[in-house]
Design an enzyme around this catalytic site. Structure first.
Site, PDB file in Angstrom:
ATOM      1  N   ASP A   1       8.384   0.108   3.578  1.00 17.10           N
ATOM      2  CA  ASP A   1       8.793  -0.280   2.405  1.00 17.10           C
ATOM      3  C   ASP A   1       9.743   0.018   1.599  1.00 17.10           C
ATOM      4  OD1 ASP A   1       8.111   2.917   2.042  1.00 17.10           O
ATOM      5  OD2 ASP A   1       6.875   2.600   0.013  1.00 17.10           O
TER       6      ASP A   1
ATOM      7  N   GLY B   1      10.706   4.376   5.413  1.00 17.91           N
ATOM      8  CA  GLY B   1       9.308   4.532   4.987  1.00 17.91           C
ATOM      9  C   GLY B   1       9.456   2.926   5.654  1.00 17.91           C
TER      10      GLY B   1
ATOM     11  N   ASP C   1      13.300   2.734  -5.774  1.00 20.37           N
ATOM     12  CA  ASP C   1      12.240   2.289  -6.231  1.00 20.37           C
ATOM     13  C   ASP C   1      11.366   3.909  -6.762  1.00 20.37           C
ATOM     14  OD1 ASP C   1       9.469   2.090  -6.032  1.00 20.37           O
ATOM     15  OD2 ASP C   1       9.513   1.337  -3.409  1.00 20.37           O
TER      16      ASP C   1
ATOM     17  N   ILE D   1       1.273  -1.049  -0.217  1.00 20.50           N
ATOM     18  CA  ILE D   1       0.016   0.028  -0.435  1.00 20.50           C
ATOM     19  C   ILE D   1       0.742   1.105  -0.011  1.00 20.50           C
ATOM     20  CG2 ILE D   1      -2.238   1.381   0.897  1.00 20.50           C
ATOM     21  CD1 ILE D   1      -2.587  -1.401   2.599  1.00 20.50           C
ATOM     22  N   GLY D   2       0.790   2.405  -0.704  1.00 26.37           N
ATOM     23  CA  GLY D   2       2.060   3.258  -1.484  1.00 26.37           C
ATOM     24  C   GLY D   2       0.837   4.520  -0.981  1.00 26.37           C
ATOM     25  N   ASN D   3       1.562   6.010  -1.654  1.00 28.22           N
ATOM     26  CA  ASN D   3       0.692   7.340  -1.023  1.00 28.22           C
ATOM     27  C   ASN D   3      -0.443   6.679  -2.642  1.00 28.22           C
ATOM     28  OD1 ASN D   3       2.740   8.366   0.415  1.00 28.22           O
ATOM     29  ND2 ASN D   3       3.504   8.348  -1.073  1.00 28.22           N
TER      30      ASN D   3
END
Lengths: 203, 203
Positions: free
Chosen positions: A73, A71, A88, A6-8
């Site tokens: 991730d 972060g 990334d 789950i990213g921005n």
């Protein structure tokens, strides 16, 4: 096993074969599935905190680092590599330096869409589709001048580390195109997640 | 003689001693003065086109270049230099390469404020005051990671040209701080304008 990143700007799922995207609202569909996830999105926390079968991978990632507030991730992704520049390229572009299994630090660059918005916020004259040039070719019009401005400085810094470069993320292919010796794999984060899940027997 | 540089975010005047700023509406006060100017602001065109005593310097600047649509301020500024990397750090940061009196090309990078906005547009977590680090020092928290992302890639590219660096513009001092051998002069554009005005006897 279902993995979820789950990213921005939304969520990506991986079932071992396929990758697909979901909006934050779409997460509800997977409420009763067993899902191992990483999440950097504050709004998503409220949604998934009650999903009983969902397992957060982040606390299980092991990464030696002096970086405060890395972060989750990035932490998971970097733990997959021993040495290199780990890029990334998503809505933000993160660049992290790994050396002998230690995370030396890293930085954040705006993603390509955010950079485009930055130009248009300055002047209408800069509202052009960026034209990306091969390295060492200097720009000769506004579209090229913006394309060069978006990518060339970042590529210069990435190369300056003199390390093998590993790229993932939605805009990763564009960067890969201009970094001849880099390796691109859109699954790096999921591979890193899977490796932790298996080692720690999480799902 | 009064010189005026009209940029994206307002106008700057120079009377040979002092530099001061005016908004676009403030230009009206100088309607009956003799002013030599450069202007890249589309909205300002409509205001100054009826100022009978105002002289546009741009058509009088001479610059050998294959760059299409070079901003008139960049054209005037670059014509002042024979060799080097010419950096004008304002609301946008322009970088131009001069070699043996010829403009080889250049590029545009978002200004420091526009970059800050780009980060905040991605995520609230990136809404931090950037902390700028000395070269070669890698970031170890989010504020440093943003500061590094804003400046270090740009500095890397500027250095990679292996030329003398000349910096001007409002944010020029920040760049100058990290480029040891660069020369900074906030008056470069006005000096370039004055040189053209005197050579061509414009005012």
């Amino acid at each position: 096993m279902l993995l979820c990143d789950i990213g921005n700007s939304g969520a990506k799922f991986f079932d071992g074969v396929r990758v697909w995207k979901e909006s934050l609202l779409g997460l509800e569909k997977y409420r009763n599935r067993q899902v191992c996830y990483v999440n950097v999105n504050l709004r998503a926390h409220a949604i998934i905190k009650n999903f009983a079968k969902w397992v957060d991978i982040a606390p299980h990632a092991e990464l030696e680092s002096d970086y405060e507030g890395l972060g989750v991730d990035r932490k998971v992704l970097c733990s997959y590599f021993t040495d290199g520049v780990i890029v990334d390229a998503g809505s933000a572009i993160t660049v992290d330096i790994m050396e002998q299994g230690k995370h030396l630090g890293g930085y954040i660059y705006p993603g390509i869409k955010a950079m485009h918005k930055a130009y248009t916020s300055i002047s209408k004259a800069l509202d052009k589709e960026p034209e990306f040039l091969p390295p060492k070719k200097i720009a000769r019009n506004t579209a090229q001048a913006i394309g060069y401005g978006v990518l060339a400085p970042l590529l210069c810094d990435i190369k300056s580390w003199n390390k093998r470069v590993y790229i993932t993320g939605g805009s990763g292919k564009i960067l890969r195109h201009f970094l001849r010796n880099a390796t691109y794999d859109r699954l790096y984060l999921f591979k890193a997640m899977k490796s932790i899940v298996q080692r720690k027997k999480l799902c």
